[in-house]
Structures are given as C-alpha cells and as structure tokens.
Design a protein around this motif. Structure first.
Motif, PDB file in Angstrom:
ATOM      1  N   ALA A   1     113.632 -50.380 -58.016  1.00 59.68           N
ATOM      2  CA  ALA A   1     114.231 -49.393 -57.111  1.00 59.68           C
ATOM      3  C   ALA A   1     113.214 -48.908 -56.085  1.00 59.68           C
ATOM      4  N   TYR A   2     111.965 -48.712 -56.504  1.00 59.37           N
ATOM      5  CA  TYR A   2     110.894 -48.281 -55.597  1.00 59.37           C
ATOM      6  C   TYR A   2     110.715 -49.292 -54.467  1.00 59.37           C
ATOM      7  N   ASP A   3     110.625 -50.567 -54.808  1.00 59.65           N
ATOM      8  CA  ASP A   3     110.477 -51.614 -53.786  1.00 59.65           C
ATOM      9  C   ASP A   3     111.686 -51.639 -52.850  1.00 59.65           C
ATOM     10  N   PHE A   4     112.878 -51.490 -53.429  1.00 58.36           N
ATOM     11  CA  PHE A   4     114.088 -51.497 -52.615  1.00 58.36           C
ATOM     12  C   PHE A   4     114.089 -50.332 -51.631  1.00 58.36           C
ATOM     13  N   VAL A   5     113.809 -49.126 -52.123  1.00 53.82           N
ATOM     14  CA  VAL A   5     113.833 -47.932 -51.269  1.00 53.82           C
ATOM     15  C   VAL A   5     112.819 -48.058 -50.144  1.00 53.82           C
ATOM     16  N   LEU A   6     111.642 -48.600 -50.427  1.00 57.17           N
ATOM     17  CA  LEU A   6     110.627 -48.731 -49.377  1.00 57.17           C
ATOM     18  C   LEU A   6     111.045 -49.717 -48.287  1.00 57.17           C
ATOM     19  N   GLY A   7     112.021 -50.554 -48.575  1.00 51.84           N
ATOM     20  CA  GLY A   7     112.548 -51.464 -47.562  1.00 51.84           C
ATOM     21  C   GLY A   7     113.604 -50.842 -46.664  1.00 51.84           C
ATOM     22  N   LEU A   8     114.098 -49.647 -47.023  1.00 51.23           N
ATOM     23  CA  LEU A   8     115.124 -48.977 -46.223  1.00 51.23           C
ATOM     24  C   LEU A   8     114.538 -48.422 -44.934  1.00 51.23           C
ATOM     25  N   ARG A   9     115.291 -48.510 -43.866  1.00 52.85           N
ATOM     26  CA  ARG A   9     114.852 -47.983 -42.576  1.00 52.85           C
ATOM     27  C   ARG A   9     114.546 -46.487 -42.678  1.00 52.85           C
ATOM     28  N   MET A  10     115.358 -45.744 -43.436  1.00 52.00           N
ATOM     29  CA  MET A  10     115.128 -44.306 -43.586  1.00 52.00           C
ATOM     30  C   MET A  10     113.750 -44.060 -44.195  1.00 52.00           C
ATOM     31  N   ALA A  11     113.399 -44.788 -45.259  1.00 56.69           N
ATOM     32  CA  ALA A  11     112.107 -44.598 -45.910  1.00 56.69           C
ATOM     33  C   ALA A  11     110.967 -44.967 -44.974  1.00 56.69           C
ATOM     34  N   LYS A  12     111.109 -46.076 -44.282  1.00 60.38           N
ATOM     35  CA  LYS A  12     110.067 -46.483 -43.334  1.00 60.38           C
ATOM     36  C   LYS A  12     109.866 -45.426 -42.256  1.00 60.38           C
ATOM     37  N   GLY A  13     110.970 -44.870 -41.749  1.00 64.03           N
ATOM     38  CA  GLY A  13     110.884 -43.841 -40.710  1.00 64.03           C
ATOM     39  C   GLY A  13     110.216 -42.573 -41.206  1.00 64.03           C
ATOM     40  N   LEU A  14     110.540 -42.167 -42.429  1.00 65.45           N
ATOM     41  CA  LEU A  14     109.947 -40.945 -42.983  1.00 65.45           C
ATOM     42  C   LEU A  14     108.458 -41.113 -43.247  1.00 65.45           C
ATOM     43  N   LEU A  15     108.019 -42.304 -43.619  1.00 61.72           N
ATOM     44  CA  LEU A  15     106.616 -42.545 -43.936  1.00 61.72           C
ATOM     45  C   LEU A  15     105.764 -42.866 -42.706  1.00 61.72           C
ATOM     46  N   ALA A  16     106.400 -43.265 -41.619  1.00 60.46           N
ATOM     47  CA  ALA A  16     105.679 -43.793 -40.457  1.00 60.46           C
ATOM     48  C   ALA A  16     104.631 -42.848 -39.883  1.00 60.46           C
ATOM     49  N   ASP A  17     104.922 -41.578 -39.795  1.00 56.47           N
ATOM     50  CA  ASP A  17     104.010 -40.643 -39.136  1.00 56.47           C
ATOM     51  C   ASP A  17     103.126 -39.858 -40.094  1.00 56.47           C
ATOM     52  N   LEU A  18     103.142 -40.198 -41.372  1.00 53.08           N
ATOM     53  CA  LEU A  18     102.347 -39.457 -42.355  1.00 53.08           C
ATOM     54  C   LEU A  18     100.937 -40.027 -42.434  1.00 53.08           C
ATOM     55  N   ASP A  19      99.956 -39.147 -42.607  1.00 53.25           N
ATOM     56  CA  ASP A  19      98.594 -39.627 -42.836  1.00 53.25           C
ATOM     57  C   ASP A  19      98.527 -40.216 -44.248  1.00 53.25           C
ATOM     58  N   THR A  20      97.438 -40.889 -44.557  1.00 53.88           N
ATOM     59  CA  THR A  20      97.323 -41.624 -45.814  1.00 53.88           C
ATOM     60  C   THR A  20      97.501 -40.735 -47.039  1.00 53.88           C
ATOM     61  N   ALA A  21      96.854 -39.576 -47.084  1.00 56.86           N
ATOM     62  CA  ALA A  21      96.946 -38.699 -48.258  1.00 56.86           C
ATOM     63  C   ALA A  21      98.357 -38.141 -48.411  1.00 56.86           C
ATOM     64  N   THR A  22      98.982 -37.719 -47.323  1.00 57.77           N
ATOM     65  CA  THR A  22     100.341 -37.169 -47.374  1.00 57.77           C
ATOM     66  C   THR A  22     101.332 -38.255 -47.793  1.00 57.77           C
ATOM     67  N   ALA A  23     101.136 -39.463 -47.267  1.00 61.67           N
ATOM     68  CA  ALA A  23     102.009 -40.580 -47.633  1.00 61.67           C
ATOM     69  C   ALA A  23     101.888 -40.893 -49.123  1.00 61.67           C
ATOM     70  N   GLU A  24     100.693 -40.866 -49.651  1.00 61.35           N
ATOM     71  CA  GLU A  24     100.516 -41.148 -51.085  1.00 61.35           C
ATOM     72  C   GLU A  24     101.209 -40.098 -51.942  1.00 61.35           C
ATOM     73  N   HIS A  25     101.126 -38.826 -51.561  1.00 64.46           N
ATOM     74  CA  HIS A  25     101.840 -37.772 -52.297  1.00 64.46           C
ATOM     75  C   HIS A  25     103.352 -37.995 -52.224  1.00 64.46           C
ATOM     76  N   ALA A  26     103.820 -38.380 -51.048  1.00 62.61           N
ATOM     77  CA  ALA A  26     105.252 -38.652 -50.879  1.00 62.61           C
ATOM     78  C   ALA A  26     105.681 -39.815 -51.766  1.00 62.61           C
ATOM     79  N   LEU A  27     104.872 -40.851 -51.836  1.00 63.21           N
ATOM     80  CA  LEU A  27     105.201 -42.007 -52.674  1.00 63.21           C
ATOM     81  C   LEU A  27     105.181 -41.637 -54.154  1.00 63.21           C
ATOM     82  N   GLN A  28     104.269 -40.745 -54.550  1.00 60.84           N
ATOM     83  CA  GLN A  28     104.261 -40.267 -55.933  1.00 60.84           C
ATOM     84  C   GLN A  28     105.552 -39.507 -56.242  1.00 60.84           C
TER      85      GLN A  28
END
Length: 192
Positions: free
Chosen positions: A136-163
């Motif tokens: 499910a994690y791999d699938f969600v990361l392929g969604l345009r919505m997920a890509k858009g939400l992660l696109a502008d995050l810095d590395t540390a913020t993105a890692e927290h979001a992924l957690q």
C-alpha cells in the motif's frame, strides 16, 4: 488478451485520448468508465466526443469519487503527507480525482455534452490499497496527490510525513489487506 483466452471474440481494447480520438460515429450501445473521466482536461469536449460515438439513447455509466472529505483514503493520505496544509492540493490544470464529485457539476457537464436522464447512485464501500502496508505504501507514493504533497517538502519534513503515512497504513492493515472507507457515485445517463 485475457478476453480472447476466455473465448470472448466480440471484445476489443484500444488505448486513446477520449477527448480527441476519432471514434466511429453512433457505433456503441454502452460506454463504461471506472475512475477515469475525472481527469479529462476538457470534460465537456471529451464527453461530447464520447457521446458522438454512442447511438441515440445509448447508456453512459461512470464510477467517480465523491468529495475528498467523504473518502477516508484521501483524507488519511492528505493528513499524513500534508505537513500542516489545510486543504487538499488540486492540480493546477483542474484535472482532479474529485472533479465530478458534485452532482450538480457532473450533471451540468453531461447535459452540456449531449446527455440526458442523468442519475446518481451512492456507493459506500471499503477500498483496498494492497494486501499489506508495504505494498500500500508503494502504491500511495505512486499517486499524483502523494507526489504533489511531497514535492515541496524539505528532506526532514518529507521523512516525517512518510513515517506518518507508514503509520496510517499500518493502522488500516487488517491482515487481509489495507482498507479505507470510501464513497463513490455511479453516474448513469443516456445519449440524446
């Protein structure tokens, strides 16, 4: 194709842009779409083109998402990846999984495209995002919505979001799949 292996000889497949593809005029009795029509760049043009391929009184049947806030999967993904953003991010082009969620909007688009007798059936079912949380994690990361939400995050913020995403998926992992509540419309109409 699988249909040929099943002995079905009256089924063909074709991948094309429904907005501009030259379908044979007044050729089909039925058009069915499952979660595709919400992404038309110009929905009136696309539905009019599809309508031209349908015989008079032919049926159109669509399955589309209801509003973002009525779909737990969308809210959960957004909350885990948004890093404080309040509203879901819609693509700038207007192509959006929820573009036909409002019955008045969807009916207006279909009516303007040459359809009548537009009807809506509420469908409330669980949606499966995979057999386990890793899939499910791999699938969600392929969604345009997920890509858009992660696109502008810095590395540390993105890692927290992924957690947070991993945690929400694990919470919804039943052992038989990762399930979220969902709401869709089945929209029916007839070609005038």
């Amino acid at each position: 194709m699988l249909s040929g292996q099943e002995g079905l000889r009256n089924v063909t497949y074709q991948q094309a842009d429904a907005q501009v593809h030259r379908f044979p005029p007044q050729h089909f009795d039925l058009c069915i779409s499952r979660f595709g029509t919400m992404f038309f760049a110009d929905p009136i043009t696309a539905f009019a083109n599809i309508g031209n391929a349908l015989r008079p009184r032919a049926r159109l049947v669509l399955m589309v998402w209801q509003d973002h806030d009525r779909n737990e999967w969308s809210s959960a993904i957004h909350q885990s990846l948004a890093a404080g953003a309040v509203d879901p991010v819609s693509p700038a082009s207007g192509q959006d999984p929820f573009s036909l969620a409002d019955p008045a909007v969807a009916e207006g688009v279909l009516t303007a495209s040459g359809f009548a007798e537009v009807g809506f059936t509420d469908v409330h079912e669980l949606v499966c995002y995979g057999p386990d949380s890793a899939t499910a994690y791999d699938f969600v990361l392929g969604l345009r919505m997920a890509k858009g939400l992660l696109a502008d995050l810095d590395t540390a913020t993105a890692e927290h979001a992924l957690q947070r995403l991993r945690a929400i998926l694990a919470e919804h992992d039943t052992g038989s799949g990762v399930f979220f509540d969902s709401r869709t419309w089945i929209i029916t109409a007839r070609r005038r």
